[in-house]
Design an enzyme around this catalytic site. Structure first.
Site: not given
Ligand SMILES: NC(=O)c1ccc[n+]([C@@H]2O[C@H](COP(=O)([O-])OP(=O)(O)OC[C@H]3O[C@@H](n4cnc5c(N)ncnc54)[C@H](OP(=O)(O)O)[C@@H]3O)[C@@H](O)[C@H]2O)c1
Length: 234
Positions: A157, A153, A137, A188, A87
């Site tokens: 994906k 991005y 995504s 988020t 994730n």
């Molecule tokens: N929210 C949306 O609308 C949306 C839409 C499409 C896809 N997504 C996908 O859903 C997933 C979760 O996203 P989110 O929206 O919850 O974003 P978020 O709140 O920014 O969370 C991203 C997470 O990834 C971790 N992370 C980033 N780089 C890392 C690394 N090198 N090693 C370990 N952990 C890492 C961050 O933690 P640390 O900074 O503490 O490491 C954080 O816990 C992502 O893959 C995102 O692309 C989200």
């Protein structure tokens, strides 16, 4: 179930952990780089279910060492892995012409290469019937509406989506199922970076719950699928 989830310190991953740790039969290794946010996750999970089995660990999926750092921790805490949820992700929102090679590299390293490394390390300790869930995504989904600023991005994906389809074939002998959820939007920090001022109809906890449920049951119905999870655009 023994579960590993990356990106557990915020957003969707944080909420998915809280959902998974409600059940005592789940043993959840929660990975991210931010120690303080993982501590908060641990405290909230224990507050919701004092008997829960949660093992937070600070781990950078791109830069940290799997063989000496992560694997011994996993073997000590849970032994084998039934479910891996890839994730963790990063998003840099910039017009293509202003996106540096370093920006591209950061997104490709976190959104695809980090997951590649994780999968390679964990497959040997995943028994038959295990499930790998990649979080993709709609930005990288073929034919979806695209948005300026998200080329790097979305490309990263799209690579994860293709990897999902390929791995489902390569891991079929091991009977490990591999699927990808191509998420549209959930409220988020990352969504705020991608679409400032946009409000998603889906809260982070709702998407986290959906992912948790899918990780536990989706492999009975799907393999090698990239499933769009979206009610709106974005
Ligand atoms: N929210 C949306 O609308 C949306 C839409 C499409 C896809 N997504 C996908 O859903 C997933 C979760 O996203 P989110 O929206 O919850 O974003 P978020 O709140 O920014 O969370 C991203 C997470 O990834 C971790 N992370 C980033 N780089 C890392 C690394 N090198 N090693 C370990 N952990 C890492 C961050 O933690 P640390 O900074 O503490 O490491 C954080 O816990 C992502 O893959 C995102 O692309 C989200």
């Amino acid at each position: 179930m023994n579960i590993i989830i990356t990106g557990a310190s915020s957003g969707i991953g944080f909420e998915a952990v809280l959902e998974l740790t409600l059940r005592n039969e789940n043993h959840v290794v929660a990975l991210a780089r931010s120690h303080d946010k993982l501590k908060k996750l641990y405290e909230i999970a224990k507050g919701l279910n004092p008997d829960c089995n949660i093992y937070p660990a600070r781990f950078d999926i791109v830069h940290d060492d799997y063989e000496t750092g992560l694997l011994p921790f996993i073997k000590e805490k849970i032994g084998h892995v039934d479910i891996l949820i890839n994730n963790a992700g990063v998003l840099i929102n910039k017009p293509f012409m202003e996106t540096s090679t370093i920006d591209f590299a950061e997104m490709l390293q976190t959104n695809i290469l980090g997951h590649v490394k994780m999968i390679r390390q964990l497959v040997p300790i995943m028994p038959k019937g295990s499930h790998i869930v990649n979080i993709g995504s709609m930005g990288g989904f073929q034919g979806s509406i695209k948005f300026p600023g998200l080329a790097g991005y979305s490309a990263s994906k799209a690579a994860l989506h293709a990897l999902t389809e390929c791995l489902a074939i390569e891991l079929s002998e091991e009977k490990i199922h591999v699927n990808c959820l191509a998420i549209g939007s959930a409220q988020t920090e990352m969504l705020e970076k991608a679409f400032p001022n946009y409000e998603s109809p889906i809260a982070a906890f709702e998407m986290g719950k959906y992912i948790a449920d899918f990780a536990l049951t989706g492999h009975k119905f799907f393999n090698g699928k990239v499933l769009p999870v979206a009610v709106t655009t974005p």
